[in-house]
Design a protein around this motif. Structure first.
Motif, PDB file in Angstrom:
ATOM      1  N   UNK A 108      -8.345   5.455   8.372  1.00  0.00           N
ATOM      2  CA  UNK A 108      -7.755   5.243   7.055  1.00  0.00           C
ATOM      3  C   UNK A 108      -7.079   3.883   7.015  1.00  0.00           C
ATOM      4  N   UNK A 109      -7.322   3.132   5.960  1.00  0.00           N
ATOM      5  CA  UNK A 109      -6.680   1.833   5.755  1.00  0.00           C
ATOM      6  C   UNK A 109      -5.862   1.944   4.468  1.00  0.00           C
ATOM      7  N   UNK A 110      -4.578   2.226   4.588  1.00  0.00           N
ATOM      8  CA  UNK A 110      -3.710   2.454   3.435  1.00  0.00           C
ATOM      9  C   UNK A 110      -2.986   1.153   3.103  1.00  0.00           C
ATOM     10  N   UNK A 111      -3.115   0.691   1.861  1.00  0.00           N
ATOM     11  CA  UNK A 111      -2.508  -0.575   1.435  1.00  0.00           C
ATOM     12  C   UNK A 111      -1.434  -0.313   0.392  1.00  0.00           C
ATOM     13  N   UNK A 112      -0.285  -1.004   0.538  1.00  0.00           N
ATOM     14  CA  UNK A 112       0.813  -0.855  -0.412  1.00  0.00           C
ATOM     15  C   UNK A 112       0.743  -1.944  -1.474  1.00  0.00           C
ATOM     16  N   UNK A 113       1.690  -1.915  -2.429  1.00  0.00           N
ATOM     17  CA  UNK A 113       1.738  -2.943  -3.473  1.00  0.00           C
ATOM     18  C   UNK A 113       2.305  -4.253  -2.954  1.00  0.00           C
ATOM     19  N   UNK A 114       2.913  -4.227  -1.782  1.00  0.00           N
ATOM     20  CA  UNK A 114       3.539  -5.425  -1.210  1.00  0.00           C
ATOM     21  C   UNK A 114       2.712  -6.006  -0.071  1.00  0.00           C
ATOM     22  N   UNK A 115       1.421  -5.709  -0.068  1.00  0.00           N
ATOM     23  CA  UNK A 115       0.492  -6.197   0.960  1.00  0.00           C
ATOM     24  C   UNK A 115       0.811  -5.681   2.359  1.00  0.00           C
ATOM     25  N   UNK A 148       7.549   4.123   5.303  1.00  0.00           N
ATOM     26  CA  UNK A 148       7.793   4.060   3.862  1.00  0.00           C
ATOM     27  C   UNK A 148       7.035   2.877   3.287  1.00  0.00           C
ATOM     28  N   UNK A 149       6.177   3.143   2.306  1.00  0.00           N
ATOM     29  CA  UNK A 149       5.376   2.093   1.678  1.00  0.00           C
ATOM     30  C   UNK A 149       5.687   2.018   0.183  1.00  0.00           C
ATOM     31  N   UNK A 150       5.694   0.809  -0.338  1.00  0.00           N
ATOM     32  CA  UNK A 150       5.831   0.608  -1.783  1.00  0.00           C
ATOM     33  C   UNK A 150       4.495   0.983  -2.412  1.00  0.00           C
ATOM     34  N   UNK A 151       4.366   2.263  -2.731  1.00  0.00           N
ATOM     35  CA  UNK A 151       3.093   2.799  -3.201  1.00  0.00           C
ATOM     36  C   UNK A 151       3.342   4.165  -3.823  1.00  0.00           C
ATOM     37  N   UNK A 152       3.023   4.327  -5.103  1.00  0.00           N
ATOM     38  CA  UNK A 152       3.194   5.627  -5.741  1.00  0.00           C
ATOM     39  C   UNK A 152       2.182   6.614  -5.171  1.00  0.00           C
ATOM     40  N   UNK A 153       2.574   7.873  -5.136  1.00  0.00           N
ATOM     41  CA  UNK A 153       1.708   8.872  -4.509  1.00  0.00           C
ATOM     42  C   UNK A 153       0.394   9.030  -5.264  1.00  0.00           C
ATOM     43  N   UNK A 154       0.399   8.742  -6.592  1.00  0.00           N
ATOM     44  CA  UNK A 154      -0.865   8.783  -7.348  1.00  0.00           C
ATOM     45  C   UNK A 154      -1.838   7.723  -6.831  1.00  0.00           C
ATOM     46  N   UNK A 155      -1.291   6.537  -6.537  1.00  0.00           N
ATOM     47  CA  UNK A 155      -2.139   5.447  -6.030  1.00  0.00           C
ATOM     48  C   UNK A 155      -2.660   5.778  -4.637  1.00  0.00           C
ATOM     49  N   UNK A 156      -1.806   6.420  -3.821  1.00  0.00           N
ATOM     50  CA  UNK A 156      -2.251   6.830  -2.484  1.00  0.00           C
ATOM     51  C   UNK A 156      -3.359   7.867  -2.586  1.00  0.00           C
ATOM     52  N   UNK A 157      -3.207   8.807  -3.502  1.00  0.00           N
ATOM     53  CA  UNK A 157      -4.236   9.838  -3.697  1.00  0.00           C
ATOM     54  C   UNK A 157      -5.572   9.200  -4.070  1.00  0.00           C
ATOM     55  N   UNK A 172       7.894   4.744  -4.233  1.00  0.00           N
ATOM     56  CA  UNK A 172       7.516   4.641  -2.824  1.00  0.00           C
ATOM     57  C   UNK A 172       6.899   5.961  -2.360  1.00  0.00           C
ATOM     58  N   UNK A 173       6.241   5.895  -1.215  1.00  0.00           N
ATOM     59  CA  UNK A 173       5.703   7.098  -0.573  1.00  0.00           C
ATOM     60  C   UNK A 173       5.978   7.008   0.923  1.00  0.00           C
TER      61      UNK A 173
END
Length: 564
Positions: free
Chosen positions: A459-466, A500-509, A485-486
């Motif tokens: 899995x390659x999970x990317x946040x809004x802050x790179x 902790x990543x700057x990423x809403x859980x909807x975006x992670x989903x 955050x998530x």
């Protein structure tokens, strides 16, 4: 689709007196094999495989002759099939650049053998090395595969030189970790080395998440140092699914499977490895070792004898024949081979250990005491070596309290963990409270099928802050929404940790499109394939329980029917 079989035999060094070049070529060949093995259209045999010995090889054989004069390398590359030369290619490099030469080899072989030019072999920009450092990397790989403490020291020094030029070279980092782990396994370095190992492995995988060597060593660290068989199994699955360096990974995986009581899976793993290298002495003896740990000494003896016939100088085969004959009560043959071993080997430790086992089995206490005295003298002269896993078996009959003391040491240092769990000679110790208390601390109830199912991808999970997090699917446990955050809950160094990543859980989903990931609640996203997950309760008050971590998560009523 059937794969094309390919074997690269050792290259000929036309500069016959150049020992340095000979060692470079060994590492060069190993690198070629690893990179070609990533191609699903090729079945690439391991570097120990000999297509000319005792089998009919139907695939392609690649051989080469090297000449190096000043700054110019000339290689005559021959591709053979069914004992006929079908292609001869001459490759030259004026600046003696092994990286450029490697790229030419890879593209030439893939283009001719599978009829397709394969791209993507070029090293990433941040993984490039100067010619001198690249040669040091090849030399380090050569010494690493000699499997002796002194050669490990040489490999470590060379990896360090490579990292001085490029501190972020993934293969050098994982090679360093692998070599240090071997020194730990041999008892040369103590368990405190784990701190450095973890840092090197972390960096190696951050740079290249598909570094198979790093995943394999991560599995070994989890198993032997952390005694966490679950995390070890996940890392082994990562390595195996990436399909590189399969023989080395499978050989280590065998011992893991034996430790968790999955004997049939262990046989499957070693048999698969033997398809890539059917005459490997190491693999044949590893299969014999499985039988030996199952007290199937007659089967073990046949395999040790087969390895001995292939190479009468191979000490592991002679050692195995001696031990198997001992437990088959064939005292005459056991003593004969112990004598052969004593004449051919300068490994005093194994000689005295075997002599102790033989004397103990045939109830010759005087000989046992004599051999034990020599063994302890060896130990006194080699203080860095930990032989507790051997001593627990040697003491078991005549001095059971000393056997228990060494059992405790073998458990604590981790080196002898498989022996603690499976060594048949220590059967009397298993009835003691000491043994029961120690083993009760180990969770070996691991299901390989569950682990395999949970490890289908990285899995390659990317946040809004790179920022990013790259982990195996099986290491992802669950995620919790924290506003914008998530928090990702995942396994790291055999422990549950968070990021902790700057990423809403909807975006992670949305990023995790795999059906294994389900939004079970407004605030929670769960990996349903994570082993050990249990649904409890009813539609009005249901929960998902991660028993391993003592965590309970709520479930929305609308989700309950989908999970039931």
């Amino acid at each position: 689709m059937k794969s094309t079989e390919l074997c690269i035999v050792p290259f000929t060094n036309l500069n016959s007196k150049d020992d340095y070049l000979r060692k470079i070529l060994s590492g060069f060949r190993s690198s070629l094999l690893s990179k070609l093995a990533t191609n699903p259209k090729l079945k690439v045999y391991s570097e120990n495989f000999d297509p000319y010995r005792d089998i009919i090889f139907k695939g392609f054989i690649v051989t080469g002759a090297f000449a190096m004069v000043k700054n110019k390398i000339t290689v005559t590359l021959a591709i053979l099939r069914r004992e006929k030369t079908v292609k001869v290619i001459v490759i030259e490099e004026n600046n003696a650049s092994f990286p450029n030469l490697e790229e030419k080899f890879l593209t030439t072989i893939s283009t001719y053998v599978i009829g397709q030019r394969v791209t993507g072999f070029l090293t990433q920009k941040n993984q490039r090395l100067s010619q001198k450092s690249y040669e040091k990397l090849l030399l380090a790989q050569y010494y690493f595969k000699k499997y002796t403490p002194s050669d490990n020291d040489k490999a470590i020094a060379l990896y360090q030189k490579v990292l001085e030029e490029n501190p972020n070279h993934s293969l050098a980092l994982s090679g360093m970790a692998a070599t240090e782990f071997q020194q730990f396994r041999y008892g040369v370095h103590n368990i405190s080395i784990a701190v450095k190992l973890r840092d090197w492995l972390k960096r190696a995988l951050e740079i290249n998440p598909e570094n198979v060597q790093a995943h394999t060593i991560q599995a070994l660290v989890a198993m032997y140092m952390d005694k966490d068989f679950y995390a070890a199994g996940l890392s082994f699955q990562n390595a195996l699914q990436l399909k590189r360096d399969f023989v080395d990974t499978l050989r280590e995986y065998v011992w893991y499977l034996l430790a968790i009581g999955q004997d049939e899976k262990a046989f499957e793993a070693i048999n698969k490895a033997l398809t890539y290298d059917p005459v490997s002495l190491d693999l044949i003896c590893t299969r014999a070792d499985i039988h030996r740990y199952r007290s199937e000494y007659a089967m073990a003896l046949k395999l040790y004898e087969r390895a001995y016939q292939l190479d009468k100088t191979y000490s592991r085969a002679v050692e195995g024949i001696t031990a198997a004959n001992t437990y088959l009560n064939n005292e005459k043959e056991a003593k004969r081979y112990l004598e052969i071993y004593s004449r051919r080997s300068d490994n005093q430790f194994f000689i005295h250990r075997l002599a102790c086992e033989l004397a103990q089995h045939f109830d010759d206490r005087k000989s046992w005491e004599h051999s034990l005295e020599k063994l302890m003298t060896y130990k006194q002269n080699h203080k860095e070596v930990d032989i507790s896993s051997d001593l627990m078996g040697i003491y078991v009959k005549y001095e059971p309290e000393m056997a228990l003391t060494n059992l405790q040491k073998a458990y604590e240092n981790g080196i002898g963990l498989v022996s603690v769990l499976r060594y048949p000679v220590i059967e009397p110790l298993r009835k003691t409270n000491t043994y029961k208390i120690l083993v009760a601390q180990l969770d070996v109830a691991v299901n390989p099928e569950e682990l395999e199912k949970s490890q289908s991808t990285l899995l390659h999970i990317k946040s809004e802050l790179n920022e990013s997090l790259t982990i195996s699917k099986g290491f992802f446990v669950f995620a919790k929404a924290e506003g914008n955050y998530t928090t990702i809950h995942y396994l790291k160094d055999a422990k549950l940790t968070t990021k902790l990543l700057r990423l809403k859980i909807n975006a992670l989903t949305s990023q995790l499109s795999d059906p294994a990931f389900m939004r079970v609640h407004n605030s929670y996203l769960v990996n349903l394939e994570h082993p050990g997950l249990e649904l409890i309760g009813n539609a009005h008050k249901a929960k998902l329980v991660f028993e391993r971590y003592d965590i309970e998560l709520p479930i929305s009523r609308s989700v309950y029917p989908l999970l039931k």
